[in-house]
Design an enzyme around this catalytic site. Sequence first.
Site: not given
Ligand SMILES: *Cc1c(COP(=O)(O)O)cnc(C)c1O
Length: 376
Positions: A39, A269, A317
């Site tokens: 993800k 800044y 930035m």
């Molecule tokens: C993101 C996520 C993981 C992975 O988590 P890590 O700590 O990066 O291993 C596993 N299960 C769910 C439901 C998640 O949302």
Amino acid sequence: MASFALRCWTEISRAQLVSNYRAICATVGAGVEVAPVVKADAYHHGAVEVARVLAAEGVRWFAVATAEEGAALREAGLQQRILVMSDALPRDHEALAHYRLTPVIHSLTSLQAWDALARTRQAPLPYHLKIDTGFGRLGAMSTDAEVVGAVLAASHVRLEGIMTHFASATDYESRQTEEQLGCFQRLLAVLAGAGIRPSLVHLASSAPVAYGMREAWGNMVRPGIALYGYVPAARGAAPPNVLRVKPVLQWKASVLTVKDLPAGFPVGYGALFRAPKPMRIAVISAGYADGVPHTLSNKGQVIAGGRLVRILGAVSMDVTTIDVTDCPPLRPGDPVTLIGQEGGVSQDADELARAAGVISYAILCGISSRVRRIYC
Ligand SMILES: *Cc1c(COP(=O)(O)O)cnc(C)c1O
């Protein structure tokens, strides 16, 4: 076509990714399916490329957060099963079915909607059911009896997996993980009593794998951060980390300019920093639009010329200013390292995160799309 100088980039090691994946597989053993979590563009590592590398390793499942992320993997030609973990809106059900994505269903209402879609499509769509065993976030919070009733009533779909997620997997001072585990196991027993035995049972992200919590592995694990080389630090009397993984990604930026400041000269800044003595500074081409946390202003460090040096003044930035007074001579175009190693010095995302007051996940996911990725 014109080509452009490298300004800010990450170097991603395919070999290290493979090695981390194999280490995870070796830790959990042959009876446990490993579903790499890709993800958020694989925590910036590039979901399509990461998935291709792991597909060549024989991965059968990937896990993503949203239907769009799953669709992108399909569009790139990946044929493995794809579990969509955090897309709870029935609006996306059509797309899930279209792209042959497997949803995690988070409520019994949503289960009815998935079942209705399967009925119209006349296809026994699979799903995984997520139980809120005490996380207080996504996941069904119904009674065991309601879950059994809803699963049996959803006769056009197929309950392939059942899962939960831990809120405090790294906290060995808390009993929350045991309590969640107990709640989950009671539900599994009730389901089994009703003849419901999903073929996949999964609970664990990276931490329960790394800390050897076998009772939380079920027959599938969902490692994310460990794949990219990090094991979240534990609190309290944690068992030893049994997983040997190393960071996959290095993060670099080019020096844009080097100059000498007289004593008293301000930097950046708000003049958050003022040279207490004559100093040499370098301006590097990475700023908060690239993902350098603004909270590193006057605080964080980067590696320049093989030494850890301070960030001076506000992170802006597009650029950040660093102290190179004691460094070997640097010139425009020379690389400096935000994450990685140079000479004998290294800095990882955990260290950068600590200085910024965030977590390593936020550092990695925060590296922006403007940052070029180089696979090696
Ligand atoms: C993101 C996520 C993981 C992975 O988590 P890590 O700590 O990066 O291993 C596993 N299960 C769910 C439901 C998640 O949302």
